[in-house]
Structures are given as structure tokens and as C-alpha cells.
Design a protein around this motif. Structure first.
Motif, PDB file in Angstrom:
ATOM      1  N   MET A   1     -53.008 106.708   6.580  1.00 52.60           N
ATOM      2  CA  MET A   1     -53.731 106.156   5.428  1.00 52.60           C
ATOM      3  C   MET A   1     -53.130 104.970   4.646  1.00 52.60           C
ATOM      4  O   MET A   1     -54.045 104.536   3.885  1.00 52.60           O
TER       5      MET A   1
ATOM      6  N   LEU B   1     -55.353 101.632   5.060  1.00 59.66           N
ATOM      7  CA  LEU B   1     -56.767 101.962   4.241  1.00 59.66           C
ATOM      8  C   LEU B   1     -56.677 101.898   2.913  1.00 59.66           C
ATOM      9  O   LEU B   1     -57.190 101.276   2.124  1.00 59.66           O
TER      10      LEU B   1
ATOM     11  N   THR C   1     -59.621 108.996  -1.816  1.00 60.47           N
ATOM     12  CA  THR C   1     -60.006 107.489  -1.968  1.00 60.47           C
ATOM     13  C   THR C   1     -59.877 107.150  -3.636  1.00 60.47           C
ATOM     14  O   THR C   1     -59.906 107.995  -4.369  1.00 60.47           O
TER      15      THR C   1
END
Length: 260
Positions: free
Chosen positions: A41, A44, A190
Motif C-alpha cells: 500500500m 498508493l 485512504t
């Protein structure tokens, strides 16, 4: 709380500690898994943070606290298993018949999960710094000020579910659902600035939002203890509310089933 009460609680804590030492695999997995996912991750998160004008971001600023918070809430099931285990072993009634009061039975079952939560959070953050280059621009005591009430929220969420659920299957389903819901709404998956429009008004209703807000304040904004008092205070309020739910619905005479 008298000496006798402390002795009885300590006896329960020692029993849970021995069981944890005999089977540490769940703790190890919950500590290793967030580190593995961070590796996937981080690129990202790096792109998302830089798109949000966080210059020089490596992605670890989001990956480490995000995965730490997400997997910490998977610890909720540990609290439930500790309580349901006694019913499955048919030892709960014997504990109730002994000298320990209901408060002592509950307190004795919360100490080890709380210690495990603190250790898991600390190890993930430390490993995130060593393996993924996490740089904390603020003060480390501020991370502790956020982390301690967060672990209380996790453990008391487990106790509230124990009070509300009758079977271990129910508790497991709701615990996993809450862990994913908290991760999504709270900004663990996020950055909070990139949450969907529909999610932003709902985000402050979950404790993970305030944990991520506090951690981001320290890691990205260089905040100190005074800068995280609001997130830490809200987490304490969540913990108090969960404690009230647990106290209102928990009954020592309620039979818990280890099957559906």
C-alpha cells in the motif's frame, strides 16, 4: 479496591497470560500482517499524499498509522474469545460461584487484551519506522497520548460486543464488520482528505477517525501533546460510552454459546 480484589484479578490475568504464551500465533499474525500490507500500500499512499500537497511524502505517513489502527480493531475478537472461552469450557459458573465479584471477573479479562493492544500498536509503529522509513515530525509522547485511549476503545468495543452477543459467531461477524467499517470511515484505508463526499460527514462518528486525525497531526504536522488533546479526549469519550454500554447489558448469568 482491596488487596483481596487485586489478588483475584491478578489470578485471572495470570491465567490469560499463560494461555497467550501457549498460543501466541494470533498476536504474531496481527502484528506481521499490517507490515506485509504496508509494503503493497505504501506506493498508493505516497501518490495520494503527494496529490494532497504533502510534499516529500513517502507513503509511510499514511500506511503505518492506517494499518496499525485497522489491525488493532481486529483485536476486538480476542476480548470476546476470552469471555466465551469460559462458557465453552463450562468454567464460567465455577468462576461466578467463587469469591470473585462480577467487576473482578470482567477486569481480569481486560488486562491482557489491553496489554496486547499496546504492544501490537508499539511494535507496528516501531517496525514501520525501521522498515518503511516512517518519519515522525512531532513528539513521540503525543503518539502515546493518542494510542492509549485508542487501545481502551478497542478493548471496550470487545467488551460491549460480549455484552450484546450471545454466540461467538455473532461476535466474530460484528467485530470484523466494525473493524472494516472503522478502517474505511476513519481514514485508515485512504487519507481523510480523500474520503468520498458521502463518508466525510459520517467519519467523526467512529473512533478510528479521531485516532488517525491525532496520528496525522503528530506525524505530518509536527504536533505535540497539546495538539492532540482533542482527538485523545474524543477517544476517551468513546471509551467511556462503550464502558457504559458494556455495563448496561452485561449480565454474569447470561449464557454464552461458543457455537451458533
Amino acid at each position: 479496591m482491596g488487596d483481596g480484589s487485586l489478588v483475584r484479578i491478578a489470578a485471572l490475568v495470570r491465567q490469560d497470560g499463560r494461555l497467550l504464551v501457549r498460543d501466541p500465533a494470533p498476536l504474531i499474525v496481527r502484528t506481521v500482517m499490517p507490515l506485509l500490507i504496508m509494503g503493497f500500500m505504501q506506493p498508493l499512499f505516497r501518490a495520494a499524499l503527494r496529490a494532497g500537497d504533502v510534499h516529500g511524502a513517502t507513503g509511510a505517513e499514511q500506511a503505518v498509522p492506517g494499518m496499525a489502527v485497522m489491525f488493532l480493531f481486529f483485536l476486538v475478537t480476542t476480548v470476546g474469545f476470552a469471555m466465551f472461552r469460559e462458557h465453552g469450557w463450562n468454567t464460567w459458573d465455577r468462576l461466578r460461584a467463587g469469591p470473585a465479584r462480577p467487576f473482578e471477573l470482567v477486569a481480569g479479562r481486560l488486562v491482557v487484551p489491553l496489554a496486547v493492544a499496546v504492544v501490537q500498536l508499539a511494535v507496528v509503529f516501531a517496525a514501520g519506522g525501521l522498515l518503511f522509513g516512517l518519519r515522525v515530525s512531532g513528539s513521540y509522547p503525543a503518539l502515546v497520548v493518542v494510542g492509549v485511549p485508542l487501545t481502551l476503545c478497542v478493548v471496550l468495543t470487545g467488551m460491549a460486543l460480549v455484552a450484546l452477543c450471545r454466540t461467538i459467531s455473532q461476535l466474530s461477524v460484528f467485530a470484523n464488520l466494525l473493524a472494516l467499517l472503522f478502517a474505511g470511515l476513519g481514514g485508515a484505508l485512504t487519507p481523510q482528505s480523500a474520503l468520498p463526499d458521502w463518508a466525510r460527514p459520517l467519519a467523526p462518528a467512529v473512533p478510528s477517525y479521531w485516532a488517525m486525525r491525532g496520528f496525522s497531526t503528530v506525524i505530518l504536522d509536527g504536533g505535540g501533546v497539546s495538539a492532540v488533546l482533542l482527538p485523545a479526549g474524543v477517544l476517551c469519550a468513546f471509551a467511556a460510552g462503550l464502558a457504559v454500554v458494556a455495563a448496561a447489558f452485561f449480565r454474569t448469568g447470561h449464557r454464552k454459546l461458543s457455537w451458533s
